[in-house]
Write an enzyme that holds these catalytic residues in place. Structure first.
Site, PDB file in Angstrom:
ATOM      1  N   ASN A   9       0.872  -1.182   0.000  1.00  0.00           N
ATOM      2  CA  ASN A   9       0.000   0.000   0.000  1.00  0.00           C
ATOM      3  C   ASN A   9       0.906   1.228   0.000  1.00  0.00           C
ATOM      4  O   ASN A   9       1.494   1.565   1.019  1.00  0.00           O
ATOM      5  CB  ASN A   9      -0.881  -0.058   1.259  1.00  0.00           C
ATOM      6  CG  ASN A   9      -1.682   1.216   1.456  1.00  0.00           C
ATOM      7  OD1 ASN A   9      -1.777   2.059   0.563  1.00  0.00           O
ATOM      8  ND2 ASN A   9      -2.285   1.357   2.639  1.00  0.00           N
ATOM      9  N   LYS A  11       0.115   4.248  -0.289  1.00  0.00           N
ATOM     10  CA  LYS A  11      -0.511   5.446   0.311  1.00  0.00           C
ATOM     11  C   LYS A  11      -0.301   6.659  -0.597  1.00  0.00           C
ATOM     12  O   LYS A  11      -0.256   6.508  -1.817  1.00  0.00           O
ATOM     13  CB  LYS A  11      -0.001   5.674   1.736  1.00  0.00           C
ATOM     14  CG  LYS A  11      -0.103   4.396   2.572  1.00  0.00           C
ATOM     15  CD  LYS A  11       0.083   4.605   4.042  1.00  0.00           C
ATOM     16  CE  LYS A  11      -0.047   3.268   4.760  1.00  0.00           C
ATOM     17  NZ  LYS A  11      -0.036   3.377   6.199  1.00  0.00           N
ATOM     18  N   HIS A  94      -9.475   1.198   4.855  1.00  0.00           N
ATOM     19  CA  HIS A  94      -8.196   1.391   5.550  1.00  0.00           C
ATOM     20  C   HIS A  94      -8.411   2.336   6.735  1.00  0.00           C
ATOM     21  O   HIS A  94      -9.221   3.265   6.646  1.00  0.00           O
ATOM     22  CB  HIS A  94      -7.153   1.965   4.590  1.00  0.00           C
ATOM     23  CG  HIS A  94      -5.779   1.960   5.188  1.00  0.00           C
ATOM     24  ND1 HIS A  94      -5.350   2.934   6.059  1.00  0.00           N
ATOM     25  CD2 HIS A  94      -4.758   1.081   5.073  1.00  0.00           C
ATOM     26  CE1 HIS A  94      -4.116   2.644   6.452  1.00  0.00           C
ATOM     27  NE2 HIS A  94      -3.736   1.522   5.867  1.00  0.00           N
ATOM     28  N   GLU A  96      -6.806   4.747   7.796  1.00  0.00           N
ATOM     29  CA  GLU A  96      -6.605   6.178   7.495  1.00  0.00           C
ATOM     30  C   GLU A  96      -7.842   6.756   6.821  1.00  0.00           C
ATOM     31  O   GLU A  96      -8.176   7.929   7.012  1.00  0.00           O
ATOM     32  CB  GLU A  96      -5.341   6.345   6.633  1.00  0.00           C
ATOM     33  CG  GLU A  96      -4.080   6.162   7.484  1.00  0.00           C
ATOM     34  CD  GLU A  96      -2.900   5.548   6.752  1.00  0.00           C
ATOM     35  OE1 GLU A  96      -2.860   5.560   5.513  1.00  0.00           O
ATOM     36  OE2 GLU A  96      -1.987   5.034   7.451  1.00  0.00           O
ATOM     37  N   GLU A 166      -5.239  -4.836  10.755  1.00  0.00           N
ATOM     38  CA  GLU A 166      -4.209  -3.817  10.939  1.00  0.00           C
ATOM     39  C   GLU A 166      -4.510  -3.020  12.206  1.00  0.00           C
ATOM     40  O   GLU A 166      -5.296  -2.068  12.169  1.00  0.00           O
ATOM     41  CB  GLU A 166      -4.202  -2.855   9.747  1.00  0.00           C
ATOM     42  CG  GLU A 166      -3.927  -3.513   8.423  1.00  0.00           C
ATOM     43  CD  GLU A 166      -3.369  -2.511   7.413  1.00  0.00           C
ATOM     44  OE1 GLU A 166      -2.251  -2.756   6.938  1.00  0.00           O
ATOM     45  OE2 GLU A 166      -4.021  -1.490   7.133  1.00  0.00           O
ATOM     46  N   GLY A 172       2.545   2.397  10.734  1.00  0.00           N
ATOM     47  CA  GLY A 172       3.479   3.500  10.560  1.00  0.00           C
ATOM     48  C   GLY A 172       4.191   3.916  11.833  1.00  0.00           C
ATOM     49  O   GLY A 172       4.814   4.971  11.888  1.00  0.00           O
ATOM     50  N   SER A 213       3.537  -1.920  10.349  1.00  0.00           N
ATOM     51  CA  SER A 213       4.982  -1.938  10.575  1.00  0.00           C
ATOM     52  C   SER A 213       5.632  -3.279  10.226  1.00  0.00           C
ATOM     53  O   SER A 213       6.571  -3.717  10.898  1.00  0.00           O
ATOM     54  CB  SER A 213       5.319  -1.519  12.014  1.00  0.00           C
ATOM     55  OG  SER A 213       4.896  -0.187  12.250  1.00  0.00           O
TER      56      SER A 213
HETATM   57  P1  PGA Z   1       2.870   0.417   7.585  1.00  0.00           P
HETATM   58  O1  PGA Z   1       1.372   0.587   7.008  1.00  0.00           O
HETATM   59  O2  PGA Z   1       3.409  -0.861   7.021  1.00  0.00           O
HETATM   60  O3  PGA Z   1       3.610   1.622   7.102  1.00  0.00           O
HETATM   61  O4  PGA Z   1       2.749   0.360   9.072  1.00  0.00           O
HETATM   62  C1  PGA Z   1       0.539  -0.521   6.789  1.00  0.00           C
HETATM   63  C2  PGA Z   1      -0.772  -0.065   6.221  1.00  0.00           C
HETATM   64  O5  PGA Z   1      -1.260   1.009   6.613  1.00  0.00           O
HETATM   65  O6  PGA Z   1      -1.365  -0.738   5.359  1.00  0.00           O
END
Ligand code: PGA
Length: 252
Positions: A9, A11, A94, A96, A166, A172, A213
């Protein structure tokens, strides 16, 4: 046996030119890895550029979101038909999107229904916030997201869905969940909920990914777990070597 699945992803990162550059670095290493379903999810503006590079590569292309309506006056939105023209996958719900753009379980459900209708493989994200985790509400939150987000899906289409667990506190932050903790949520909360919705056999066919992460260094800790079928990778998917190493670990 569920086929391992790893999606990157990206983003809101990479211009189209940068996306092409990253894909050119990824193509060789990813094409060498067998037995893993691999998907790249760049921003909408790069889908077209990336799609032509992935022809015959065995690497799938996904969008990071889409609207549930077929067309119309929805300024700034992208329709399922537009996504389907270029992609076979779409990330839905997601955290976010939920946190910054007010996406609700019912919106996620409408998007899921349309994705299935358009033969897109939906990657539906669920997961609790730090507050919810610390107050012991993980199961309650994840169950609600699964029950409402995946409501009214015909059991026969259910096995096409991919679920990504997640935990928001792991996204992140560099603080990944432990493999054991994620495995427990997958095996004790998510899969039983899928089984109640779609029946045991369909539930067993659904891939449940871990996200938050994931790095080349910790990936195998997750992939060793029996209930973890792959990963949704954010930050580490922007580095060709690192992402290829994660996909390779999923294939072992
Ligand atoms: P990250 O994000 O690997 O940067 O923690 C995962 C995600 O949001 O899909």
């Amino acid at each position: 046996m569920r086929k391992p699945f790893v999606a990157g992803n990206w983003k809101m990162n990479k211009t189209a030119a940068e996306a092409r550059e990253l894909v050119s670095q990824l193509l060789g290493p990813l094409m060498d890895i067998r037995g893993v379903e691999k998907v790249l999810c760049p921003p909408f503006t790069s889908l077209f550029a990336v799609a032509s590079m992935l022809n015959d590569s065995g690497i799938g292309l996904g969008a990071q979101d889409m609207h549930w309506e077929e067309k119309g006056a929805f300024t700034g939105e992208i329709s399922p038909g537009m996504v389907k023209e270029l992609c076979n996958y779409v990330i839905l719900g997601h955290s976010e999107r939920r946190t910054y753009f007010g996406e609700t379980d019912s919106m996620v459900n409408k998007k899921l229904q349309t994705a299935l209708k358009h033969d897109l493989t939906p990657i539906v994200c669920v997961g609790e916030t730090l507050d919810e985790y610390e107050s012991g509400r993980t199961s309650e939150v994840v169950l609600r997201q699964i029950n409402l987000g995946l409501a009214d899906v015909a059991p026969a289409s259910a096995s096409r869905i991919v679920v990504a667990y997640e935990p928001v506190w792991a996204i992140g932050t560099g603080k990944a969940s432990s493999g054991e903790n994620a495995n427990a949520v997958h095996g004790q909360v998510i899969r039983p909920a899928l089984s109640r919705l779609f029946g045991e056999e369909n539930a067993q066919a659904i891939r449940i990914l871990y996200g938050g992460s994931v790095t080349a260094a910790n990936a195998s800790e997750f992939f060793q777990q029996p209930e973890i079928d792959g990963a949704l990778v954010g930050g580490a998917s922007l580095k060709a070597e690192e992402f290829a190493a994660i996909v390779r670990a999923a294939g072992r």
